[in-house]
Design a protein around this motif. Structure first.
Motif, PDB file in Angstrom:
ATOM      1  N   ILE A   1     -30.039 -25.756  66.313  1.00 14.26           N
ATOM      2  CA  ILE A   1     -29.864 -27.107  66.850  1.00 14.26           C
ATOM      3  C   ILE A   1     -30.939 -27.347  67.906  1.00 14.26           C
ATOM      4  O   ILE A   1     -30.939 -26.736  68.980  1.00 14.26           O
TER       5      ILE A   1
ATOM      6  N   TRP B   1     -18.561 -29.769  73.780  1.00 12.99           N
ATOM      7  CA  TRP B   1     -18.083 -28.497  73.209  1.00 12.99           C
ATOM      8  C   TRP B   1     -18.953 -27.329  73.678  1.00 12.99           C
ATOM      9  O   TRP B   1     -18.448 -26.267  74.033  1.00 12.99           O
TER      10      TRP B   1
ATOM     11  N   LEU C   1     -23.608 -33.600  63.194  1.00 12.53           N
ATOM     12  CA  LEU C   1     -24.819 -33.719  63.996  1.00 12.53           C
ATOM     13  C   LEU C   1     -25.896 -34.359  63.128  1.00 12.53           C
ATOM     14  O   LEU C   1     -25.891 -34.218  61.902  1.00 12.53           O
TER      15      LEU C   1
ATOM     16  N   TRP D   1     -29.985 -28.161  77.306  1.00 12.39           N
ATOM     17  CA  TRP D   1     -29.669 -28.291  75.889  1.00 12.39           C
ATOM     18  C   TRP D   1     -30.911 -28.256  74.986  1.00 12.39           C
ATOM     19  O   TRP D   1     -30.784 -28.245  73.769  1.00 12.39           O
TER      20      TRP D   1
ATOM     21  N   ALA E   1     -26.405 -23.340  64.185  1.00 13.29           N
ATOM     22  CA  ALA E   1     -25.365 -24.227  63.669  1.00 13.29           C
ATOM     23  C   ALA E   1     -24.341 -23.451  62.848  1.00 13.29           C
ATOM     24  O   ALA E   1     -24.678 -22.538  62.100  1.00 13.29           O
TER      25      ALA E   1
ATOM     26  N   LYS F   1     -22.764 -38.479  68.549  1.00 12.94           N
ATOM     27  CA  LYS F   1     -22.521 -37.183  67.902  1.00 12.94           C
ATOM     28  C   LYS F   1     -22.997 -36.033  68.795  1.00 12.94           C
ATOM     29  O   LYS F   1     -22.305 -35.022  68.972  1.00 12.94           O
ATOM     30  N   VAL F   2     -24.181 -36.198  69.361  1.00  8.96           N
ATOM     31  CA  VAL F   2     -24.758 -35.127  70.180  1.00  8.96           C
ATOM     32  C   VAL F   2     -23.944 -34.928  71.452  1.00  8.96           C
ATOM     33  O   VAL F   2     -23.707 -33.792  71.886  1.00  8.96           O
TER      34      VAL F   2
ATOM     35  N   ARG G   1     -20.730 -35.427  71.894  1.00 13.91           N
ATOM     36  CA  ARG G   1     -19.512 -34.684  71.548  1.00 13.91           C
ATOM     37  C   ARG G   1     -19.830 -33.191  71.388  1.00 13.91           C
ATOM     38  O   ARG G   1     -19.075 -32.342  71.854  1.00 13.91           O
ATOM     39  N   PHE G   2     -20.940 -32.922  70.753  1.00  7.44           N
ATOM     40  CA  PHE G   2     -21.361 -31.522  70.594  1.00  7.44           C
ATOM     41  C   PHE G   2     -21.617 -30.874  71.959  1.00  7.44           C
ATOM     42  O   PHE G   2     -21.209 -29.735  72.211  1.00  7.44           O
TER      43      PHE G   2
ATOM     44  N   TRP H   1     -20.025 -25.186  65.705  1.00  6.04           N
ATOM     45  CA  TRP H   1     -19.574 -26.568  65.900  1.00  6.04           C
ATOM     46  C   TRP H   1     -19.243 -27.173  64.542  1.00  6.04           C
ATOM     47  O   TRP H   1     -20.064 -27.190  63.619  1.00  6.04           O
TER      48      TRP H   1
END
Length: 539
Positions: free
Chosen positions: A404, A427, A372, A446, A365, A420-421, A423-424, A368
Protein backbone atom coordinates in the motif's frame (compact mmCIF):
# COMPACT_ATOMS: atom_id res chain seq x y z
CA UNK A 1 40.87 -29.81 31.85
CA UNK A 2 37.10 -30.07 32.06
CA UNK A 3 35.85 -33.19 30.34
CA UNK A 4 32.94 -31.37 28.72
CA UNK A 5 32.28 -34.33 26.46
CA UNK A 6 30.96 -36.65 29.19
CA UNK A 7 27.36 -37.52 28.18
CA UNK A 8 24.48 -36.41 30.35
CA UNK A 9 23.53 -40.04 31.00
CA UNK A 10 26.69 -40.30 33.09
CA UNK A 11 25.73 -37.28 35.19
CA UNK A 12 23.95 -37.25 38.52
CA UNK A 13 20.33 -37.99 37.63
CA UNK A 14 17.48 -35.63 38.51
CA UNK A 15 19.82 -32.87 39.68
CA UNK A 16 18.97 -30.10 40.08
CA UNK A 17 15.27 -29.36 39.98
CA UNK A 18 15.78 -25.62 40.46
CA UNK A 19 18.39 -22.89 40.59
CA UNK A 20 18.22 -22.71 44.43
CA UNK A 21 19.10 -26.42 44.57
CA UNK A 22 22.03 -25.81 42.23
CA UNK A 23 23.21 -22.86 44.32
CA UNK A 24 22.98 -24.89 47.54
CA UNK A 25 25.03 -27.74 46.09
CA UNK A 26 27.68 -25.33 44.79
CA UNK A 27 27.91 -23.53 48.13
CA UNK A 28 28.31 -26.86 49.97
CA UNK A 29 31.21 -27.81 47.69
CA UNK A 30 32.94 -24.42 47.81
CA UNK A 31 35.85 -23.65 50.08
CA UNK A 32 35.01 -22.20 53.50
CA UNK A 33 38.20 -20.13 53.29
CA UNK A 34 36.73 -18.01 50.47
CA UNK A 35 33.21 -17.02 51.57
CA UNK A 36 30.76 -16.01 48.83
CA UNK A 37 29.88 -12.40 48.16
CA UNK A 38 26.66 -10.77 49.30
CA UNK A 39 25.16 -11.34 45.85
CA UNK A 40 25.95 -15.03 46.00
CA UNK A 41 24.64 -15.34 49.56
CA UNK A 42 21.31 -13.90 48.44
CA UNK A 43 20.81 -17.07 46.37
CA UNK A 44 21.11 -19.31 49.44
CA UNK A 45 18.29 -18.07 51.64
CA UNK A 46 15.95 -20.77 52.93
CA UNK A 47 17.49 -23.45 50.73
CA UNK A 48 17.75 -26.89 52.34
CA UNK A 49 21.16 -28.53 52.47
CA UNK A 50 21.72 -31.00 49.62
CA UNK A 51 22.01 -34.75 50.43
CA UNK A 52 25.49 -36.01 51.26
CA UNK A 53 25.42 -38.70 48.57
CA UNK A 54 24.58 -36.08 45.93
CA UNK A 55 27.54 -33.95 47.02
CA UNK A 56 29.81 -37.00 46.90
CA UNK A 57 28.75 -37.79 43.35
CA UNK A 58 29.24 -34.18 42.24
CA UNK A 59 32.63 -34.03 43.94
CA UNK A 60 33.75 -37.18 42.16
CA UNK A 61 32.66 -35.92 38.72
CA UNK A 62 34.34 -32.53 39.18
CA UNK A 63 37.55 -34.11 40.49
CA UNK A 64 37.68 -36.29 37.36
CA UNK A 65 37.46 -33.25 35.07
CA UNK A 66 33.71 -32.93 34.58
CA UNK A 67 31.55 -29.85 34.89
CA UNK A 68 28.21 -31.17 36.19
CA UNK A 69 27.37 -27.83 37.81
CA UNK A 70 27.91 -25.91 34.56
CA UNK A 71 25.89 -28.45 32.61
CA UNK A 72 23.07 -28.24 35.15
CA UNK A 73 23.14 -24.45 34.81
CA UNK A 74 22.74 -24.81 31.03
CA UNK A 75 19.80 -27.17 31.47
CA UNK A 76 17.99 -24.91 33.93
CA UNK A 77 18.44 -21.77 31.87
CA UNK A 78 17.31 -22.17 28.30
CA UNK A 79 19.60 -20.99 25.49
CA UNK A 80 17.24 -18.05 24.89
CA UNK A 81 17.55 -16.83 28.49
CA UNK A 82 21.31 -17.34 28.57
CA UNK A 83 21.74 -15.48 25.30
CA UNK A 84 20.20 -12.36 26.87
CA UNK A 85 23.30 -12.19 29.08
CA UNK A 86 25.72 -13.61 26.53
CA UNK A 87 26.27 -16.78 28.56
CA UNK A 88 27.42 -19.28 25.93
CA UNK A 89 29.51 -22.08 27.42
CA UNK A 90 32.53 -23.10 25.35
CA UNK A 91 33.02 -26.62 23.93
CA UNK A 92 36.07 -28.56 25.12
CA UNK A 93 38.06 -28.66 21.84
CA UNK A 94 38.05 -24.85 21.65
CA UNK A 95 39.15 -24.46 25.28
CA UNK A 96 41.94 -26.98 24.79
CA UNK A 97 43.25 -25.37 21.58
CA UNK A 98 43.43 -21.93 23.19
CA UNK A 99 45.29 -23.25 26.21
CA UNK A 100 47.76 -25.16 24.03
CA UNK A 101 48.49 -21.89 22.25
CA UNK A 102 48.88 -20.02 25.54
CA UNK A 103 51.29 -22.65 26.86
CA UNK A 104 53.52 -22.17 23.83
CA UNK A 105 53.36 -18.39 23.87
CA UNK A 106 54.30 -17.48 27.45
CA UNK A 107 54.52 -18.33 31.14
CA UNK A 108 51.94 -16.16 32.91
CA UNK A 109 52.09 -15.14 36.54
CA UNK A 110 48.36 -14.41 36.40
CA UNK A 111 45.44 -15.70 34.31
CA UNK A 112 42.38 -13.49 33.84
CA UNK A 113 39.04 -14.77 32.52
CA UNK A 114 36.73 -11.76 32.03
CA UNK A 115 33.53 -13.81 31.77
CA UNK A 116 34.45 -16.86 33.79
CA UNK A 117 31.15 -18.77 33.99
CA UNK A 118 31.67 -22.08 35.78
CA UNK A 119 35.42 -21.90 35.15
CA UNK A 120 35.98 -24.01 32.06
CA UNK A 121 38.74 -21.76 30.75
CA UNK A 122 40.14 -20.57 34.05
CA UNK A 123 40.55 -23.94 35.75
CA UNK A 124 41.86 -25.67 32.64
CA UNK A 125 44.45 -22.90 32.40
CA UNK A 126 45.13 -23.29 36.11
CA UNK A 127 46.17 -26.89 35.48
CA UNK A 128 48.39 -25.89 32.56
CA UNK A 129 50.06 -23.15 34.64
CA UNK A 130 50.15 -24.49 38.22
CA UNK A 131 52.01 -21.48 39.65
CA UNK A 132 49.77 -18.78 38.17
CA UNK A 133 47.32 -16.66 40.14
CA UNK A 134 43.75 -17.07 38.86
CA UNK A 135 41.39 -14.11 38.48
CA UNK A 136 37.80 -14.72 37.42
CA UNK A 137 35.32 -11.95 36.70
CA UNK A 138 31.68 -13.05 36.54
CA UNK A 139 28.62 -10.82 36.74
CA UNK A 140 26.14 -13.66 37.42
CA UNK A 141 26.26 -14.65 41.11
CA UNK A 142 24.99 -18.17 40.42
CA UNK A 143 27.71 -18.83 37.86
CA UNK A 144 30.22 -17.38 40.35
CA UNK A 145 29.10 -19.92 42.96
CA UNK A 146 29.65 -22.71 40.45
CA UNK A 147 33.17 -21.48 39.79
CA UNK A 148 33.95 -21.38 43.52
CA UNK A 149 32.76 -24.97 43.89
CA UNK A 150 34.75 -26.22 40.90
CA UNK A 151 37.89 -24.42 42.06
CA UNK A 152 37.59 -25.85 45.58
CA UNK A 153 37.12 -29.44 44.44
CA UNK A 154 40.04 -29.18 42.03
CA UNK A 155 42.35 -27.69 44.63
CA UNK A 156 42.58 -24.18 43.21
CA UNK A 157 40.50 -22.18 45.69
CA UNK A 158 43.56 -20.58 47.32
CA UNK A 159 44.82 -19.36 43.93
CA UNK A 160 41.45 -17.91 42.89
CA UNK A 161 40.38 -14.28 43.16
CA UNK A 162 36.75 -14.03 42.08
CA UNK A 163 35.17 -10.66 41.33
CA UNK A 164 31.38 -10.73 41.03
CA UNK A 165 31.01 -7.62 38.92
CA UNK A 166 30.91 -6.29 35.38
CA UNK A 167 34.30 -6.73 33.71
CA UNK A 168 34.23 -3.13 32.48
CA UNK A 169 34.13 -1.98 36.14
CA UNK A 170 36.81 -4.42 37.34
CA UNK A 171 40.20 -3.40 38.68
CA UNK A 172 43.03 -5.43 40.13
CA UNK A 173 46.66 -4.71 41.07
CA UNK A 174 49.61 -5.16 38.80
CA UNK A 175 51.47 -8.43 38.97
CA UNK A 176 55.16 -9.21 38.70
CA UNK A 177 55.18 -11.03 35.38
CA UNK A 178 52.91 -11.69 32.42
CA UNK A 179 49.13 -11.69 32.58
CA UNK A 180 47.23 -14.06 30.30
CA UNK A 181 43.71 -12.95 29.30
CA UNK A 182 41.71 -15.95 28.21
CA UNK A 183 38.05 -16.71 27.64
CA UNK A 184 34.79 -16.32 25.78
CA UNK A 185 33.52 -12.73 26.19
CA UNK A 186 29.72 -12.51 26.40
CA UNK A 187 27.97 -12.08 23.08
CA UNK A 188 25.31 -9.42 23.65
CA UNK A 189 24.07 -7.18 20.84
CA UNK A 190 24.04 -3.42 21.23
CA UNK A 191 20.24 -3.32 21.64
CA UNK A 192 20.68 -4.87 25.10
CA UNK A 193 23.58 -2.69 26.25
CA UNK A 194 22.74 0.22 28.57
CA UNK A 195 23.37 3.77 27.26
CA UNK A 196 25.91 4.47 30.00
CA UNK A 197 28.05 1.54 28.86
CA UNK A 198 27.80 2.67 25.24
CA UNK A 199 29.11 6.02 26.43
CA UNK A 200 31.89 4.18 28.30
CA UNK A 201 32.89 2.44 25.07
CA UNK A 202 33.08 5.59 22.97
CA UNK A 203 34.83 7.69 25.61
CA UNK A 204 37.34 4.97 26.55
CA UNK A 205 38.15 4.31 22.91
CA UNK A 206 38.58 8.05 22.32
CA UNK A 207 41.08 8.14 25.18
CA UNK A 208 43.25 5.75 23.19
CA UNK A 209 42.75 7.64 19.94
CA UNK A 210 40.10 5.34 18.42
CA UNK A 211 36.54 5.93 17.30
CA UNK A 212 34.02 3.35 18.50
CA UNK A 213 30.49 2.81 17.24
CA UNK A 214 27.78 2.54 19.86
CA UNK A 215 26.37 -0.32 17.78
CA UNK A 216 29.22 -2.58 18.93
CA UNK A 217 28.41 -5.82 20.71
CA UNK A 218 29.60 -6.56 24.25
CA UNK A 219 32.60 -8.61 23.05
CA UNK A 220 34.08 -5.41 21.59
CA UNK A 221 33.69 -3.74 25.00
CA UNK A 222 35.63 -6.64 26.56
CA UNK A 223 38.52 -6.31 24.12
CA UNK A 224 38.76 -2.60 24.88
CA UNK A 225 38.67 -3.19 28.64
CA UNK A 226 41.43 -5.77 28.25
CA UNK A 227 43.57 -3.21 26.44
CA UNK A 228 42.88 -0.78 29.28
CA UNK A 229 44.10 -3.30 31.88
CA UNK A 230 47.07 -4.90 30.16
CA UNK A 231 50.74 -3.95 29.89
CA UNK A 232 53.38 -4.64 27.27
CA UNK A 233 54.23 -8.33 27.42
CA UNK A 234 50.76 -9.46 28.49
CA UNK A 235 49.01 -11.75 26.04
CA UNK A 236 45.71 -13.48 25.46
CA UNK A 237 43.19 -15.32 23.33
CA UNK A 238 39.44 -14.74 23.09
CA UNK A 239 36.80 -16.73 21.22
CA UNK A 240 34.01 -14.52 19.84
CA UNK A 241 31.67 -14.42 16.88
CA UNK A 242 33.43 -13.49 13.65
CA UNK A 243 31.06 -10.68 12.58
CA UNK A 244 33.47 -7.97 13.74
CA UNK A 245 35.85 -8.83 10.91
CA UNK A 246 33.59 -7.07 8.41
CA UNK A 247 30.92 -4.93 10.05
CA UNK A 248 31.28 -1.22 10.71
CA UNK A 249 31.08 -1.59 14.49
CA UNK A 250 34.07 -3.92 14.37
CA UNK A 251 36.32 -1.19 13.00
CA UNK A 252 37.51 -0.17 16.48
CA UNK A 253 38.55 -3.75 17.26
CA UNK A 254 40.35 -4.10 13.95
CA UNK A 255 42.23 -0.85 14.64
CA UNK A 256 42.99 -1.99 18.18
CA UNK A 257 44.54 -5.26 17.03
CA UNK A 258 46.74 -3.48 14.49
CA UNK A 259 47.68 -0.49 16.65
CA UNK A 260 48.27 -1.49 20.26
CA UNK A 261 46.69 -4.74 21.39
CA UNK A 262 49.15 -6.65 19.23
CA UNK A 263 47.04 -9.03 17.18
CA UNK A 264 49.11 -12.08 16.22
CA UNK A 265 46.81 -14.76 14.82
CA UNK A 266 43.17 -15.09 13.87
CA UNK A 267 41.59 -18.53 13.51
CA UNK A 268 38.06 -18.62 12.10
CA UNK A 269 35.92 -21.72 12.34
CA UNK A 270 33.96 -22.23 9.12
CA UNK A 271 30.44 -20.83 9.69
CA UNK A 272 28.77 -24.07 8.56
CA UNK A 273 30.43 -25.86 11.51
CA UNK A 274 28.19 -24.10 14.10
CA UNK A 275 30.86 -24.27 16.87
CA UNK A 276 28.36 -23.52 19.65
CA UNK A 277 25.68 -26.19 19.44
CA UNK A 278 22.87 -24.22 21.09
CA UNK A 279 23.60 -20.87 19.46
CA UNK A 280 23.50 -19.83 15.82
CA UNK A 281 26.74 -17.88 15.87
CA UNK A 282 30.11 -18.03 14.19
CA UNK A 283 33.46 -18.52 15.92
CA UNK A 284 36.75 -16.64 15.66
CA UNK A 285 39.71 -17.06 18.01
CA UNK A 286 41.84 -13.93 18.27
CA UNK A 287 45.32 -14.28 19.77
CA UNK A 288 47.22 -11.16 20.80
CA UNK A 289 50.46 -10.10 22.47
CA UNK A 290 50.47 -6.55 23.78
CA UNK A 291 53.30 -4.51 22.31
CA UNK A 292 54.02 -7.13 19.66
CA UNK A 293 56.29 -5.97 16.86
CA UNK A 294 55.32 -8.74 14.48
CA UNK A 295 55.05 -7.44 10.91
CA UNK A 296 51.52 -8.75 10.45
CA UNK A 297 48.67 -10.95 11.66
CA UNK A 298 48.28 -14.55 10.53
CA UNK A 299 44.86 -15.57 9.19
CA UNK A 300 43.59 -19.15 9.09
CA UNK A 301 40.24 -20.85 8.54
CA UNK A 302 39.41 -24.36 9.77
CA UNK A 303 36.39 -26.49 8.94
CA UNK A 304 35.72 -27.63 12.53
CA UNK A 305 36.94 -27.02 16.13
CA UNK A 306 38.78 -30.35 15.99
CA UNK A 307 41.19 -28.89 13.42
CA UNK A 308 42.30 -25.96 15.60
CA UNK A 309 45.33 -27.79 17.00
CA UNK A 310 47.59 -25.37 18.88
CA UNK A 311 46.41 -22.36 16.85
CA UNK A 312 49.39 -22.41 14.52
CA UNK A 313 49.82 -21.65 10.83
CA UNK A 314 47.96 -19.25 8.60
CA UNK A 315 48.93 -16.68 5.99
CA UNK A 316 50.44 -13.40 7.17
CA UNK A 317 48.84 -10.11 6.21
CA UNK A 318 50.86 -6.96 6.85
CA UNK A 319 49.67 -4.46 9.43
CA UNK A 320 49.56 -1.51 6.96
CA UNK A 321 47.35 -3.57 4.66
CA UNK A 322 45.07 -4.55 7.53
CA UNK A 323 44.93 -0.98 8.79
CA UNK A 324 43.67 0.20 5.40
CA UNK A 325 41.15 -2.62 4.83
CA UNK A 326 37.42 -2.17 5.38
CA UNK A 327 36.83 -5.92 5.75
CA UNK A 328 39.08 -8.67 7.07
CA UNK A 329 37.30 -11.85 6.04
CA UNK A 330 38.76 -11.73 2.50
CA UNK A 331 42.19 -12.32 4.07
CA UNK A 332 41.12 -15.80 5.15
CA UNK A 333 41.55 -17.08 1.59
CA UNK A 334 43.75 -15.89 -1.27
CA UNK A 335 42.08 -13.16 -3.29
CA UNK A 336 41.41 -13.80 -6.93
CA UNK A 337 43.10 -11.27 -9.16
CA UNK A 338 40.49 -9.38 -11.22
CA UNK A 339 40.84 -10.33 -14.87
CA UNK A 340 42.29 -7.82 -17.30
CA UNK A 341 39.65 -5.58 -18.79
CA UNK A 342 37.36 -5.79 -15.74
CA UNK A 343 35.65 -3.09 -13.73
CA UNK A 344 33.54 -2.98 -10.58
CA UNK A 345 29.77 -3.39 -10.80
CA UNK A 346 29.39 -0.08 -8.95
CA UNK A 347 30.93 1.76 -11.88
CA UNK A 348 27.81 1.13 -13.94
CA UNK A 349 25.14 0.40 -11.29
CA UNK A 350 24.11 1.73 -7.93
CA UNK A 351 22.83 -0.97 -5.58
CA UNK A 352 20.02 -0.07 -3.18
CA UNK A 353 18.28 -2.15 -0.53
CA UNK A 354 14.50 -2.22 -0.83
CA UNK A 355 12.22 -0.07 1.29
CA UNK A 356 11.41 -0.88 4.91
CA UNK A 357 7.69 -0.61 5.70
CA UNK A 358 7.98 -0.59 9.49
CA UNK A 359 4.89 -2.82 9.77
CA UNK A 360 4.44 -5.42 7.05
CA UNK A 361 1.20 -6.67 8.61
CA UNK A 362 -0.35 -3.31 7.68
CA UNK A 363 1.46 -2.14 4.55
CA UNK A 364 1.44 -5.43 2.67
CA UNK A 365 -2.17 -5.62 1.55
CA UNK A 366 -4.23 -8.41 3.04
CA UNK A 367 -4.70 -7.48 6.67
CA UNK A 368 -7.15 -4.69 5.82
CA UNK A 369 -10.39 -6.18 4.53
CA UNK A 370 -11.91 -2.93 3.34
CA UNK A 371 -11.63 -1.35 -0.10
CA UNK A 372 -8.67 0.72 -1.30
CA UNK A 373 -8.06 2.45 -4.64
CA UNK A 374 -6.24 0.25 -7.15
CA UNK A 375 -3.78 3.08 -7.73
CA UNK A 376 -2.27 2.68 -4.25
CA UNK A 377 -1.89 -1.13 -4.44
CA UNK A 378 1.56 -1.63 -5.95
CA UNK A 379 2.89 -5.05 -7.00
CA UNK A 380 6.13 -5.68 -5.11
CA UNK A 381 8.62 -8.42 -4.32
CA UNK A 382 8.04 -9.04 -0.62
CA UNK A 383 9.65 -12.49 -0.23
CA UNK A 384 13.08 -13.66 -1.37
CA UNK A 385 11.45 -16.89 -2.56
CA UNK A 386 9.66 -14.91 -5.28
CA UNK A 387 13.03 -14.10 -6.86
CA UNK A 388 14.50 -17.54 -6.27
CA UNK A 389 11.51 -19.11 -8.05
CA UNK A 390 11.50 -16.60 -10.91
CA UNK A 391 14.65 -17.90 -12.58
CA UNK A 392 16.26 -15.54 -15.08
CA UNK A 393 13.38 -13.06 -15.25
CA UNK A 394 10.34 -11.87 -13.33
CA UNK A 395 7.93 -11.42 -16.22
CA UNK A 396 4.52 -11.16 -14.56
CA UNK A 397 3.44 -9.32 -11.41
CA UNK A 398 0.23 -11.28 -11.10
CA UNK A 399 1.51 -13.57 -8.35
CA UNK A 400 3.06 -10.81 -6.26
CA UNK A 401 1.50 -9.26 -3.20
CA UNK A 402 0.55 -5.58 -3.17
CA UNK A 403 2.18 -2.94 -1.01
CA UNK A 404 0.00 0.00 0.00
CA UNK A 405 1.75 3.11 -1.32
CA UNK A 406 -0.04 6.28 -0.26
CA UNK A 407 0.94 9.80 -1.33
CA UNK A 408 2.38 12.20 1.23
CA UNK A 409 -0.44 14.61 0.37
CA UNK A 410 -3.76 12.77 0.51
CA UNK A 411 -5.29 15.73 -1.27
CA UNK A 412 -3.94 14.20 -4.49
CA UNK A 413 -6.74 11.60 -4.23
CA UNK A 414 -10.32 12.29 -5.23
CA UNK A 415 -12.91 12.50 -2.47
CA UNK A 416 -14.19 8.93 -2.82
CA UNK A 417 -10.67 7.48 -2.67
CA UNK A 418 -9.77 9.73 0.28
CA UNK A 419 -12.70 8.30 2.27
CA UNK A 420 -11.46 4.75 1.62
CA UNK A 421 -7.91 5.67 2.59
CA UNK A 422 -8.98 7.45 5.80
CA UNK A 423 -10.93 4.38 6.92
CA UNK A 424 -7.83 2.32 6.26
CA UNK A 425 -5.60 4.76 8.19
CA UNK A 426 -7.85 4.61 11.26
CA UNK A 427 -7.43 0.83 11.19
CA UNK A 428 -3.65 1.18 10.64
CA UNK A 429 -3.39 3.47 13.67
CA UNK A 430 -5.22 0.85 15.71
CA UNK A 431 -2.57 -1.64 14.56
CA UNK A 432 0.21 0.71 15.76
CA UNK A 433 1.56 1.39 12.27
CA UNK A 434 1.96 5.09 13.07
CA UNK A 435 4.12 4.35 16.13
CA UNK A 436 6.86 2.19 14.61
CA UNK A 437 10.40 3.60 14.54
CA UNK A 438 10.33 3.74 10.74
CA UNK A 439 6.94 5.47 10.57
CA UNK A 440 7.96 8.10 13.13
CA UNK A 441 10.96 9.03 10.97
CA UNK A 442 9.09 9.32 7.65
CA UNK A 443 7.92 12.59 6.22
CA UNK A 444 4.39 11.40 6.87
CA UNK A 445 3.87 8.16 8.71
CA UNK A 446 1.60 6.62 6.06
CA UNK A 447 3.88 7.16 3.02
CA UNK A 448 6.04 4.02 2.65
CA UNK A 449 8.05 5.54 -0.20
CA UNK A 450 8.80 2.57 -2.44
CA UNK A 451 11.84 2.90 -4.68
CA UNK A 452 11.30 3.01 -8.46
CA UNK A 453 11.39 -0.34 -10.25
CA UNK A 454 14.95 -1.70 -10.56
CA UNK A 455 15.84 -3.36 -13.89
CA UNK A 456 17.69 -6.11 -12.00
CA UNK A 457 16.69 -7.45 -8.57
CA UNK A 458 18.79 -9.72 -6.38
CA UNK A 459 18.46 -11.61 -3.14
CA UNK A 460 21.08 -10.75 -0.55
CA UNK A 461 20.78 -13.26 2.31
CA UNK A 462 20.61 -17.01 1.88
CA UNK A 463 22.62 -20.21 2.16
CA UNK A 464 23.42 -19.98 -1.55
CA UNK A 465 24.71 -17.41 -4.06
CA UNK A 466 22.41 -14.46 -4.74
CA UNK A 467 19.72 -14.76 -7.39
CA UNK A 468 20.01 -12.00 -10.03
CA UNK A 469 16.68 -11.56 -11.80
CA UNK A 470 15.65 -9.26 -14.65
CA UNK A 471 12.62 -7.27 -13.55
CA UNK A 472 10.56 -7.23 -16.75
CA UNK A 473 7.26 -6.40 -15.02
CA UNK A 474 8.55 -3.30 -13.20
CA UNK A 475 7.81 -4.71 -9.76
CA UNK A 476 8.90 -2.71 -6.72
CA UNK A 477 10.83 -4.40 -3.89
CA UNK A 478 10.97 -4.33 -0.11
CA UNK A 479 14.08 -4.80 2.00
CA UNK A 480 14.28 -8.53 1.37
CA UNK A 481 16.06 -7.71 -1.91
CA UNK A 482 18.49 -5.26 -3.49
CA UNK A 483 17.85 -3.34 -6.68
CA UNK A 484 20.53 -2.68 -9.31
CA UNK A 485 20.01 0.75 -10.90
CA UNK A 486 22.16 1.67 -13.93
CA UNK A 487 23.93 4.98 -13.61
CA UNK A 488 23.18 5.58 -17.28
CA UNK A 489 20.46 4.06 -19.43
CA UNK A 490 21.43 0.59 -20.65
CA UNK A 491 19.65 -1.27 -23.48
CA UNK A 492 17.54 -4.28 -22.40
CA UNK A 493 19.92 -6.69 -24.13
CA UNK A 494 22.87 -5.37 -22.10
CA UNK A 495 20.86 -5.68 -18.88
CA UNK A 496 20.04 -9.27 -19.83
CA UNK A 497 23.73 -10.03 -20.37
CA UNK A 498 24.72 -8.36 -17.11
CA UNK A 499 22.14 -10.30 -15.07
CA UNK A 500 23.17 -13.57 -16.73
CA UNK A 501 26.86 -12.95 -16.01
CA UNK A 502 26.14 -12.17 -12.35
CA UNK A 503 24.01 -15.31 -11.98
CA UNK A 504 26.78 -17.49 -13.38
CA UNK A 505 29.79 -15.90 -11.69
CA UNK A 506 28.94 -14.47 -8.25
CA UNK A 507 29.43 -16.98 -5.43
CA UNK A 508 29.09 -16.87 -1.66
CA UNK A 509 32.77 -15.96 -1.18
CA UNK A 510 32.03 -12.38 -2.27
CA UNK A 511 29.69 -11.84 0.71
CA UNK A 512 29.99 -12.19 4.46
CA UNK A 513 29.11 -15.56 5.93
CA UNK A 514 27.31 -16.08 9.23
CA UNK A 515 26.55 -19.14 11.34
CA UNK A 516 25.32 -22.20 9.52
CA UNK A 517 26.58 -20.90 6.15
CA UNK A 518 24.13 -17.98 5.88
CA UNK A 519 25.70 -15.48 3.47
CA UNK A 520 24.81 -11.79 3.29
CA UNK A 521 25.67 -9.20 0.65
CA UNK A 522 25.53 -5.54 1.58
CA UNK A 523 24.94 -3.05 -1.28
CA UNK A 524 28.54 -1.79 -1.24
CA UNK A 525 29.86 -5.37 -1.34
CA UNK A 526 27.86 -6.01 -4.49
CA UNK A 527 29.11 -2.77 -6.02
CA UNK A 528 32.71 -3.95 -5.50
CA UNK A 529 32.21 -7.19 -7.47
CA UNK A 530 34.50 -7.19 -10.55
CA UNK A 531 32.68 -7.67 -13.85
CA UNK A 532 33.82 -7.62 -17.50
CA UNK A 533 33.72 -4.35 -19.40
CA UNK A 534 30.33 -3.85 -21.04
CA UNK A 535 31.59 -4.37 -24.57
CA UNK A 536 32.99 -7.77 -23.60
CA UNK A 537 30.00 -8.62 -21.45
CA UNK A 538 27.44 -8.03 -24.18
CA UNK A 539 29.66 -9.26 -26.99
Amino acid sequence: MFDVGVPNSARTENFPASEPELAAAAAALASRDAPPTRLECALLREVPAPPTDLLSNLHREIAHGGDPLGEAFCRLRTPRIRREHGAVYTPGPIVEAMIRWAAGAGAPARIVDPGAGSGRFLLAAGEAFPDAELVGIEIDPLAALLLRANAAVRGMAERLTLLVTDYRAAAFPEVDGQSLFLGNPPYVRHHDIAPEWKHWLSSTAAGFGFRASRLAGLHVHFFLKTYQLCRDGDYGAFITSSEWLDVNYGAVLRKLLVNGLGGETLHVIAPAAMPFAETATTGAITCFSVGSRERGIRFREVSSPGELGALEGGRTVSRPRLDAARRWSPFLRPAKRPPNGSMELGEICRVHRGQVTGCNAVWIAGGWTGALPDAVLIPAVTRARELLDAGAALSCAGGLRRVIELPVDLGELDEADRRKVRRFLRWAEGMGADRSYVARHRRTWWAVGLRPPAPILCTYMARRPPAFVRNRCDARHLNIAHGLYPRETLPPAVLDSLAAWLRNNVGVAAGRTYAGGLTKFEPKELERIPIPKLERLHG
